[in-house]
Design a protein around this motif. Structure first.
Motif, PDB file in Angstrom:
ATOM      1  N   SER A  68       8.607  10.690  11.999  1.00 50.94           N
ATOM      2  CA  SER A  68       7.229  10.239  11.733  1.00 50.94           C
ATOM      3  C   SER A  68       7.163   9.140  10.691  1.00 50.94           C
ATOM      4  CB  SER A  68       6.371  11.428  11.267  1.00 50.94           C
ATOM      5  OG  SER A  68       6.364  12.465  12.212  1.00 50.94           O
ATOM      6  N   PHE A  69       8.307   8.520  10.362  1.00 49.40           N
ATOM      7  CA  PHE A  69       8.301   7.615   9.218  1.00 49.40           C
ATOM      8  C   PHE A  69       7.448   6.374   9.443  1.00 49.40           C
ATOM      9  CE2 PHE A  69      10.064   4.551   6.141  1.00 49.40           C
ATOM     10  CZ  PHE A  69       9.854   5.288   4.992  1.00 49.40           C
ATOM     11  N   ALA A  70       7.352   5.924  10.684  1.00 47.31           N
ATOM     12  CA  ALA A  70       6.504   4.748  10.920  1.00 47.31           C
ATOM     13  C   ALA A  70       5.067   5.040  10.515  1.00 47.31           C
ATOM     14  CB  ALA A  70       6.576   4.341  12.395  1.00 47.31           C
ATOM     15  N   ARG A  71       4.566   6.207  10.894  1.00 48.81           N
ATOM     16  CA  ARG A  71       3.198   6.593  10.515  1.00 48.81           C
ATOM     17  C   ARG A  71       3.100   6.829   9.016  1.00 48.81           C
ATOM     18  NH1 ARG A  71       1.289  11.412   9.270  1.00 48.81           N
ATOM     19  NH2 ARG A  71       3.105  12.512  10.117  1.00 48.81           N
ATOM     20  N   ILE A  72       4.067   7.559   8.466  1.00 42.35           N
ATOM     21  CA  ILE A  72       4.053   7.883   7.037  1.00 42.35           C
ATOM     22  C   ILE A  72       4.043   6.618   6.194  1.00 42.35           C
ATOM     23  CG2 ILE A  72       5.429   8.901   5.171  1.00 42.35           C
ATOM     24  CD1 ILE A  72       6.441  10.944   7.270  1.00 42.35           C
ATOM     25  N   SER A  73       4.971   5.715   6.490  1.00 46.74           N
ATOM     26  CA  SER A  73       5.094   4.505   5.674  1.00 46.74           C
ATOM     27  C   SER A  73       3.877   3.609   5.829  1.00 46.74           C
ATOM     28  CB  SER A  73       6.365   3.746   6.056  1.00 46.74           C
ATOM     29  OG  SER A  73       6.353   3.383   7.428  1.00 46.74           O
ATOM     30  N   ASP A  74       3.312   3.548   7.019  1.00 47.01           N
ATOM     31  CA  ASP A  74       2.135   2.711   7.232  1.00 47.01           C
ATOM     32  C   ASP A  74       0.987   3.162   6.341  1.00 47.01           C
ATOM     33  OD1 ASP A  74       1.334   0.436   8.816  1.00 47.01           O
ATOM     34  OD2 ASP A  74      -0.143   1.749   9.743  1.00 47.01           O
ATOM     35  N   GLN A  75       0.780   4.476   6.267  1.00 47.87           N
ATOM     36  CA  GLN A  75      -0.297   4.998   5.416  1.00 47.87           C
ATOM     37  C   GLN A  75       0.014   4.783   3.940  1.00 47.87           C
ATOM     38  OE1 GLN A  75      -0.541   8.974   7.753  1.00 47.87           O
ATOM     39  NE2 GLN A  75      -2.527   8.727   6.805  1.00 47.87           N
ATOM     40  N   ALA A  76       1.241   5.039   3.550  1.00 45.81           N
ATOM     41  CA  ALA A  76       1.605   4.905   2.138  1.00 45.81           C
ATOM     42  C   ALA A  76       1.508   3.458   1.672  1.00 45.81           C
ATOM     43  CB  ALA A  76       3.017   5.442   1.908  1.00 45.81           C
ATOM     44  N   TYR A  77       2.039   2.539   2.469  1.00 47.93           N
ATOM     45  CA  TYR A  77       2.019   1.139   2.067  1.00 47.93           C
ATOM     46  C   TYR A  77       0.590   0.597   2.058  1.00 47.93           C
ATOM     47  CZ  TYR A  77       6.994   1.631   3.241  1.00 47.93           C
ATOM     48  OH  TYR A  77       8.289   2.053   3.332  1.00 47.93           O
ATOM     49  N   GLY A  78      -0.227   1.049   2.996  1.00 48.09           N
ATOM     50  CA  GLY A  78      -1.631   0.641   2.990  1.00 48.09           C
ATOM     51  C   GLY A  78      -2.353   1.128   1.751  1.00 48.09           C
ATOM     52  N   GLU A  79      -2.016   2.343   1.313  1.00 51.84           N
ATOM     53  CA  GLU A  79      -2.633   2.880   0.098  1.00 51.84           C
ATOM     54  C   GLU A  79      -2.218   2.081  -1.131  1.00 51.84           C
ATOM     55  OE1 GLU A  79      -4.936   5.142  -2.391  1.00 51.84           O
ATOM     56  OE2 GLU A  79      -4.952   5.036  -0.205  1.00 51.84           O
ATOM     57  N   GLU A  80      -0.960   1.672  -1.176  1.00 51.54           N
ATOM     58  CA  GLU A  80      -0.516   0.860  -2.316  1.00 51.54           C
ATOM     59  C   GLU A  80      -1.249  -0.475  -2.339  1.00 51.54           C
ATOM     60  OE1 GLU A  80       3.427  -0.823  -4.592  1.00 51.54           O
ATOM     61  OE2 GLU A  80       3.664   0.133  -2.643  1.00 51.54           O
ATOM     62  N   ASP A  81      -1.384  -1.094  -1.176  1.00 48.47           N
ATOM     63  CA  ASP A  81      -2.106  -2.372  -1.111  1.00 48.47           C
ATOM     64  C   ASP A  81      -3.540  -2.200  -1.607  1.00 48.47           C
ATOM     65  OD1 ASP A  81       0.124  -3.572  -0.101  1.00 48.47           O
ATOM     66  OD2 ASP A  81      -0.540  -3.523   1.995  1.00 48.47           O
ATOM     67  N   ALA A  82      -4.185  -1.094  -1.186  1.00 48.15           N
ATOM     68  CA  ALA A  82      -5.564  -0.841  -1.608  1.00 48.15           C
ATOM     69  C   ALA A  82      -5.642  -0.614  -3.115  1.00 48.15           C
ATOM     70  CB  ALA A  82      -6.126   0.370  -0.865  1.00 48.15           C
ATOM     71  N   PHE A  83      -4.626   0.073  -3.677  1.00 48.82           N
ATOM     72  CA  PHE A  83      -4.644   0.351  -5.104  1.00 48.82           C
ATOM     73  C   PHE A  83      -4.465  -0.922  -5.917  1.00 48.82           C
ATOM     74  CE2 PHE A  83      -2.431   2.295  -8.949  1.00 48.82           C
ATOM     75  CZ  PHE A  83      -3.622   2.636  -9.557  1.00 48.82           C
ATOM     76  N   ARG A  84      -3.673  -1.839  -5.413  1.00 52.94           N
ATOM     77  CA  ARG A  84      -3.516  -3.117  -6.116  1.00 52.94           C
ATOM     78  C   ARG A  84      -4.859  -3.826  -6.227  1.00 52.94           C
ATOM     79  NH1 ARG A  84       1.906  -5.114  -5.825  1.00 52.94           N
ATOM     80  NH2 ARG A  84       1.272  -7.215  -5.245  1.00 52.94           N
ATOM     81  N   ALA A  85      -5.653  -3.765  -5.138  1.00 53.53           N
ATOM     82  CA  ALA A  85      -6.993  -4.356  -5.180  1.00 53.53           C
ATOM     83  C   ALA A  85      -7.901  -3.572  -6.123  1.00 53.53           C
ATOM     84  CB  ALA A  85      -7.590  -4.389  -3.772  1.00 53.53           C
ATOM     85  N   THR A  86      -7.752  -2.235  -6.120  1.00 51.64           N
ATOM     86  CA  THR A  86      -8.557  -1.398  -7.009  1.00 51.64           C
ATOM     87  C   THR A  86      -8.283  -1.719  -8.469  1.00 51.64           C
ATOM     88  OG1 THR A  86      -8.739   0.434  -5.447  1.00 51.64           O
ATOM     89  CG2 THR A  86      -8.947   0.986  -7.771  1.00 51.64           C
ATOM     90  N   LEU A  87      -7.016  -1.886  -8.809  1.00 54.36           N
ATOM     91  CA  LEU A  87      -6.663  -2.217 -10.186  1.00 54.36           C
ATOM     92  C   LEU A  87      -7.323  -3.524 -10.617  1.00 54.36           C
ATOM     93  CD1 LEU A  87      -2.869  -1.325 -10.428  1.00 54.36           C
ATOM     94  CD2 LEU A  87      -4.757  -0.226 -11.633  1.00 54.36           C
TER      95      LEU A  87
END
Length: 918
Positions: free
Chosen positions: A379-398
């Motif tokens: 399931s790593f494709a799904r897992i990594s897609d969600q995790a990396y998207g969350e990091e991108d969103a957090f960079r914008a949040t910061l």
């Protein structure tokens, strides 16, 4: 000696001794008191409490667990971890203390070559409850332990219960002496760092009553059947057998820590502060991986918020460690889900890592956990897609949150304050997703404290509202579940017939109001009703509860909600519309057939849409949440970026093609392993029994574990019409659709709307896109021309006003009024300011006809100490604010504007509105 081998050895040992190997339950748990499984016995809780009959006499498992109550302590010490694995062996009325002790001793001390763990028996200590002479004697007999290594302890340490009335009993814990280098001599009562606990044996033999704390309750008597529940910390055993100091250094964690250190250019063990951040990263990245693998998605509440916070904390920790750019030679780019993800992101940032951190760390965690959990690879494709998207969103949040925080801190300082209000910190957390610890740290860097008590009070209010809503929902509106537990104990599980019939003749077992049991309910009352049997579907698996009626000799009642507050118990939220209803009455329970038909269409439609989505997008588009009711469905799935109109059409077409082919809908019962072999998809937050129900639509095309109600053939769904596609968080999309007759109605309304537009534009329907595009182009051109003319007019008026500036001491003052909004006033004020002589201080104020005011000062005025924000506050009696260069205020009565503008020269020459020393 890999952790995966230690895990498998435990299972093999107990399987050879008659225990059924039970797979780990998913981390999200349906237990309404928990977000995640937090102990090895949680999946077995119904068997221990008597809510369900045990499926086995002996069982063993290695259960994934997450505990987040002490998440702030993670990394600060080497004893706290948010994710851990619990090896357990369980007996349900079979063996008891003697066998449990013998198993634990044998597996712990038997040589590795003979199937044991090979611990030195001379270094093992045990604790027992001070009253448990049986356990003390068994340890002497089975293990030959001397009395000095059998330590008696009290209720706080060695007596177990669930915290509520039910089973309880003494426990016995095994500790291992790791040597004098790690602490003082004298056993676990003296030093629990040197003497590490690695196994706890719970002897469930008593029934406890109501009472607070760990000892403030009565023991009601012996249990009719004694049980065993043991828990060995897998990470702790790995720490002992791998010869490392703590759980952060075992083979499932240390590679992540080392990679984080490499990226940040630091060395673990060289600096205490950096070590904390590295441990945060190692723990949180692994925890996030396992939560994502089990279907938790980042969100703003509940499990999703935990995941989000953990991810963000890890990333920020890396940034705080100092990593700015990828090192030469590195590959690649070098708010009881989200909390975990965001904490990992944040920790990377704290370590100084400014590039995306998770693409470097998550694959390392995957490789560490794959030997025990191959699903993290699958399931790593799904897992990594969600995790990396969350990091991108957090960079914008910061970025966004930092701007808001800086403005708030500047406001506090301008008012002479030293503390950021709790409400402001809560706004940052609740609206912008800005972690409170980040607010505390960044405010401190600017010399401002934060009202932590005020923030905590607001957070507690929000959580209590959410808990109260959830409790009321799950209990069917009853005051609490204690009365429902009494009903379940007295009458047993509800005879649930929702799969088989729409009507039953039923007896009323209990009536509950907001304050507890009531004997009678009368017209207008809203009560919770428990029946001995029911045809009503209770809300679960994304399907809304049934609607219908209860009718009897003297009552008519509307069923408005149906829930399962306890395993096996179905309760109905009922409004009495006529007559009265009493306990022991017989009623005719009838589901509204039209409602049920719509519910079946919507639930089967959800399965069809899910299969169509996976057909078009691939297997990573796995449902992570759904809701369906008659005529409507929604489905959440991990995906980065919006679906294009073409892809949406393709998904919709694939779904309706299945309806046109009239794919058969079938149900089969099988075991969970067999269902997984068939490729059946399971919901991550469901707990499944020995037998599972598989719903198939077109055989392998759609095959899911499901307890809902469904149509008999796909064509009975009618149609699936997509109505919306949207974002519901970083890396998570939502599809909504109208189904059945409502789907046809939606399409008819769309057709009528297109017809009206075509008629108004006097164009064929097929030419509408080009016709509308042409209209929009002309509107945009007109807007651009208007803007050009307005800018020209503003420039002309600005030049005129600048030439009419009045002298106020050494400062030029200009005032004006506009009929437009604040943005027009702002544009004019800036244009006038820029046309004043560059060497002269200047102040410009422009009012709006609606009572607003914009004021700006030029550079010479700022050098002379003029402050736009303070000047606005002086003019408006404290209202308004902004930056030193430009500020605004509002709420001024129109009749007062002229006087306020006329007063500006006096304010300027009088020294008002200037900063200290200006």
């Amino acid at each position: 000696m890999r952790t995966a081998d230690i895990r498998q050895r435990f299972l093999d040992y107990f399987a050879a001794r008659g225990h059924t190997v039970v797979p780990s339950a998913p981390l999200p748990t349906p237990d309404p008191t928990l977000l995640f499984v937090n102990a090895g016995m949680v999946p077995f809780k119904p068997y221990f409490t008597g809510e369900a009959a045990p499926l086995w006499q002996r069982a063993t498992s290695v259960q994934k667990c997450v505990r987040t109550l002490d998440i702030e302590e993670v990394g600060k010490t080497t004893r706290h971890g948010s994710f851990f694995q619990m090896n357990g062996n369980f007996s349900f009325g079979d063996y008891f203390k003697e066998e449990a002790v013998a198993f634990a001793w044998d597996l712990s001390t038997k040589p590795w070559t003979e199937g044991g763990y090979g611990l030195d028996p001379e270094r093992i200590w045990v604790t027992v409850h001070h009253s448990d002479t049986d356990a003390r004697g068994i340890w002497r007999e089975v293990a030959g332990l001397p009395d000095e290594r059998i330590v008696a302890r009290g209720d706080e340490d060695n007596f177990w219960s669930m915290g509520v009335p039910g089973p309880c009993g003494p426990c016995s814990e095994l500790y291992y002496d790791r040597g004098p280098a790690l602490g003082r001599e004298g056993g676990p009562a003296v030093d629990e760092d040197r003497y590490m606990e690695f196994w706890n044996l719970v002897f469930m033999q008593y029934e406890r009553g109501e009472g607070p704390g760990k000892s403030g309750y009565p023991i009601l008597g012996d249990l009719p059947r004694r049980n065993i529940d043991t828990g060995m910390g897998l990470e702790r055993m790995a720490t002992l057998l791998q010869g490392v100091d703590n759980l952060y250094e075992i083979d499932e964690t240390r590679p992540v820590l080392d990679r984080a250190a490499d990226l940040a250019g630091v060395r673990y063990g060289a600096d205490a502060e950096s070590d904390v951040r590295l441990r945060v990263v190692a723990d949180h990245v692994r925890t996030a991986l396992m939560l994502l693998a089990d279907g938790t998605a980042p969100g703003n509440e509940g499990r999703g918020y935990v995941l989000r916070r953990i991810l963000r904390r890890s990333v920020r920790s890396m940034r705080q460690l100092g990593f700015q750019d990828p090192a030469p030679g590195n590959e690649g780019r070098g708010y009881v889900l989200r909390r975990i993800l965001r904490r990992s992101v944040r920790s990377m940032r704290q370590l100084g890592f400014q590039d995306p951190a998770l693409p470097e760390l998550l694959p390392v965690a995957r490789d560490c956990m794959a030997p025990s959990y191959p699903e993290v690879v699958e399931s790593f494709a799904r897992i990594s897609d969600q995790a990396y998207g969350e990091e991108d969103a957090f960079r914008a949040t910061l970025k966004q949150g930092t701007t808001v925080l800086d403005t708030a801190v500047a406001g506090v300082k301008a008012d002479g304050g030293r503390s950021l209000p709790g409400a402001q910190a809560f706004l940052l957390h609740d609206t912008y997703g800005f972690p409170i610890d980040l607010t505390l740290e960044m405010a401190a860097e600017q010399g401002v404290e934060v009202d932590r008590e005020g923030f905590t009070a607001l957070m507690n209010e929000q959580r209590e509202r959410a808990r109260a809503d959830a409790r009321a929902r799950k209990s069917g509106g009853a005051a609490d579940t204690a009365a429902l537990r009494t009903v379940l104990d007295a009458h047993g599980p509800t005879d649930w017939r929702a799969w088989d019939t729409l009507t039953t003749e039923s007896r009323v077992l209990a009536l509950l109001g907001a304050e507890g049991p009531v004997p009678v309910a009368r017209t207008g009352d809203l009560v919770t009703v428990v029946l001995d049997r029911t045809p009503f579907y209770a809300e679960s698996g994304g399907q809304d509860s049934d609607a219908g009626l209860l009718s009897g000799a003297s009552v008519e009642a509307e069923v408005v909600d149906v829930q399962r507050p306890l395993p096996g118990l179905v309760v109905h939220r009922v409004r009495i519309t006529a007559g009265e209803l009493a306990v022991d009455d017989t009623v005719h329970a009838a589901v509204d057939p039209e409602w049920r038909l719509g519910a079946r269409q919507a639930h089967s439609g959800t399965h069809v849409l899910h299969a169509a989505l996976r057909e078009v997008l691939g297997p990573t588009a796995l449902q992570s949440g759904s809701y369906n009711r008659p005529g409507y469905l929604r489905l959440d799935f991990p995906w980065r970026g919006a679906l294009s109109p073409a892809v949406r059409s393709e998904v919709e077409e694939a779904a309706n093609r299945a309806l046109r082919r009239d794919l058969p809908v079938g149900v089969r019962w099988t075991t969970l392993p067999e269902a997984k072999e068939l490729g059946a998809l399971a919901l991550f937050d469901e707990t499944y029994g020995e037998k599972v129900r598989v719903v198939e639509i077109g055989g392998p095309w759609s095959r899911e574990l499901c307890g809902g109600t469904h149509v008999d053939h796909a064509s009975q769904i009618g149609t699936v019409a997509l109505t919306a596609e949207s974002s519901v968080g970083a890396g998570m999309r939502r599809l909504e659709a109208a189904v059945g007759i409502e789907g046809f109605g939606y399409l008819a309304r769309e057709r009528d709307l297109v017809g009206r537009i075509a008629e108004q534009l006097n164009a064929p329907r097929t030419e509408l896109p080009e016709k509308i595009a042409g209209l929009l182009d002309r509107l945009k051109a007109a807007d651009r021309e208007n803007a050009r003319l307005k800018a020209k007019a503003t420039a002309g008026r600005a030049a005129e006003l600048a030439g009419q500036a009045v002298e106020a001491g050494d400062t030029l003052v200009v005032t004006a009024t506009v009929d437009g909004a604040a943005d027009e006033a702002r544009a004019l004020a800036l244009a006038v300011r820029d046309r004043l002589p560059p060497a002269r201080p200047g102040v410009v104020a422009v009012a709006t006809s609606s009572g607003g005011l914009v004021l700006t000062v030029n550079a010479p005025a700022r050098e002379a100490g003029r402050n736009a924000s303070e000047t606005v506050k002086r003019l408006l009696g404290g209202r308004g604010g902004g930056s030193p260069e430009i500020a605004q205020g509002g709420g001024v009565p129109a009749g007062d504007l002229a006087a306020i503008l006329a007063d500006l020269p006096r304010v300027v020459t009088g020294g008002h509105g200037q900063s200290e020393g200006g």
